[in-house]
Design a protein around this motif. Sequence first.
Motif, mmCIF file in Angstrom:
data_model
loop_
_atom_site.group_PDB
_atom_site.id
_atom_site.type_symbol
_atom_site.label_atom_id
_atom_site.label_comp_id
_atom_site.label_asym_id
_atom_site.label_seq_id
_atom_site.Cartn_x
_atom_site.Cartn_y
_atom_site.Cartn_z
ATOM 1 N N ALA A 9 110.658 60.153 8.250
ATOM 2 C CA ALA A 9 110.066 59.612 9.084
ATOM 3 C C ALA A 9 109.342 61.351 9.804
ATOM 4 C CB ALA A 9 110.876 58.227 9.962
ATOM 5 N N ALA A 10 110.602 61.856 10.490
ATOM 6 C CA ALA A 10 110.561 63.037 11.435
ATOM 7 C C ALA A 10 108.366 63.978 10.573
ATOM 8 C CB ALA A 10 111.304 63.793 11.615
ATOM 9 N N VAL A 16 98.125 63.651 18.176
ATOM 10 C CA VAL A 16 98.798 63.977 16.959
ATOM 11 C C VAL A 16 99.405 64.981 17.163
ATOM 12 C CG1 VAL A 16 98.273 64.721 15.123
ATOM 13 C CG2 VAL A 16 96.975 62.970 16.222
ATOM 14 N N GLY A 17 99.256 66.163 18.484
ATOM 15 C CA GLY A 17 100.280 67.405 18.390
ATOM 16 C C GLY A 17 101.444 66.815 19.154
ATOM 17 N N ALA A 18 101.967 65.459 20.738
ATOM 18 C CA ALA A 18 103.089 65.059 20.764
ATOM 19 C C ALA A 18 103.446 64.620 20.116
ATOM 20 C CB ALA A 18 102.430 64.207 22.047
ATOM 21 N N SER A 76 108.392 65.773 16.691
ATOM 22 C CA SER A 76 109.264 65.419 15.405
ATOM 23 C C SER A 76 109.903 66.877 15.025
ATOM 24 C CB SER A 76 108.305 65.509 14.195
ATOM 25 O OG SER A 76 107.572 64.514 14.295
ATOM 26 N N ALA A 77 109.123 67.511 15.673
ATOM 27 C CA ALA A 77 110.185 69.248 15.977
ATOM 28 C C ALA A 77 111.433 68.959 16.367
ATOM 29 C CB ALA A 77 109.123 69.930 16.578
ATOM 30 N N LEU A 78 111.442 68.501 17.376
ATOM 31 C CA LEU A 78 112.286 68.412 19.162
ATOM 32 C C LEU A 78 113.508 67.195 17.929
ATOM 33 C CD1 LEU A 78 110.726 67.988 21.863
ATOM 34 C CD2 LEU A 78 111.965 70.202 21.021
ATOM 35 N N VAL A 118 118.369 66.627 15.550
ATOM 36 C CA VAL A 118 119.163 65.779 14.822
ATOM 37 C C VAL A 118 120.121 66.604 13.740
ATOM 38 C CG1 VAL A 118 119.757 64.092 13.350
ATOM 39 C CG2 VAL A 118 118.595 63.993 15.876
ATOM 40 N N PHE A 119 118.934 67.723 13.077
ATOM 41 C CA PHE A 119 119.536 68.702 11.827
ATOM 42 C C PHE A 119 119.317 69.975 12.213
ATOM 43 C CE2 PHE A 119 116.881 64.846 10.798
ATOM 44 C CZ PHE A 119 117.676 63.813 9.946
#
Length: 423
Positions: free
Chosen positions: A235-236, A398-400, A405-407, A412-413
């Motif tokens: 999803a990310a 889209v940038g947000a 996703s980057a965060l 999380v990973f």
Amino acid sequence: MTETDTRRRFVGRWSLLSSLAAATPEVRLLVLTQLAFNVGFFMVLPYLSVYLFEDLGLRAAFVGAVLGLRTFSQQGLFFVGGSLADRWGVKPVVLTGCVCRILGFAGLALFTSVPGIVVATVLTGFAGALFSPAVESALATAAGGTEDGGRSRVDAFALFNVCGQIGSFAGPLVGSVLLLADFSAACLSAAGVFVAIMLAHLRWLPSGPGVHATDSWRDGWREVLGNRPFLLFAAAMSTQLVAYNQLYLLLPLEVERAWGSQSPLGWFFALSSVFVVAAQLPITKRAHTHAALPLGLAVMAVGFAVMAVAVPAQPRGIPGLIPPAAFVLLLALGQMIAMPVARDAIARMASGRRLGTYYGVFASIGGAAVLLGSVAVGALIDAVPSTGWPLAAPWCAVGALLTGSALTVRVVFPARRRDEATD
């Protein structure tokens, strides 16, 4: 000097030809397969809508439905193709996909009736749903299990991306030449490309039963859908596909506004392809650990930030094309940094099991995200005023999404040690 030493010396040069020479025969076959797939596919698909609308005189609503049906029959059904690869084995699924694509392109060349066009279009899309996850799972297995002269999974997927870009760039050029004859000539030539691919795989792709041939469908999907870290990761990472799709939604609108037509778009796509071919392998040499995932997403987010700042000023002419050019390059750079590592991460999360299903589900989640994202971005475009700072809203959105996703990936990973990412 041994043959292995010679190959390793070639690897250090990090050029396309030396990387191909250093790869094992199976990896080389699979990455060149991606090049040939894209040549054949893009010989036809960029010109399909114009053919249906102008040459056959079909209504725009029907043409849109046909294109949407093709996307769904491919992107939406990747999980089916991946599951079949796990059960039947890679080779029969790839060969079946080639047969479907051959029949699909031949149908587009021969049929002008609505039922014929629909069936041919579905076959063309479903073919990709069959062979794409099968080839990716085979590449992950072949590259991950090689020692002498082979590539790591990350490097192999980087080479896979380069070859795909070459095919994506060359295909429309070849198709445009064939269109000087007619659309049928392009379709039949593309079918011929897939005949050659089929024969090559029939001869050289290793055979073997599916690793999970005796397992039930339910067991396979329960295992993959029960892997919550993988689903969160998919999803990310799907946001990068939403971002890439803006090359076809937001970018053309901005180029049209800045230049007065969309004629520079082809140059932007060419710029992106050349950049990927020239830079992917050197970039992957340096960005091959898990830390590349949030970095790549952040670089893509910067591209959207550039556009969010530039668009409200509404520059025109050549100055108006500079921000879109920067956007295209940053988007390509972010994908080059993140996606080879992401595909390696999928194999790691799967622990080497049910790779076809994992890659298929990953792609299907991305396809669903693109559908939802396109609707949302389109609605946002319609909702905001056409002047001033509100024009930045779709780019900011889209940038947000990419930043979030980057965060997520970063928290999380967490990044793995270099030796763990390259073992």
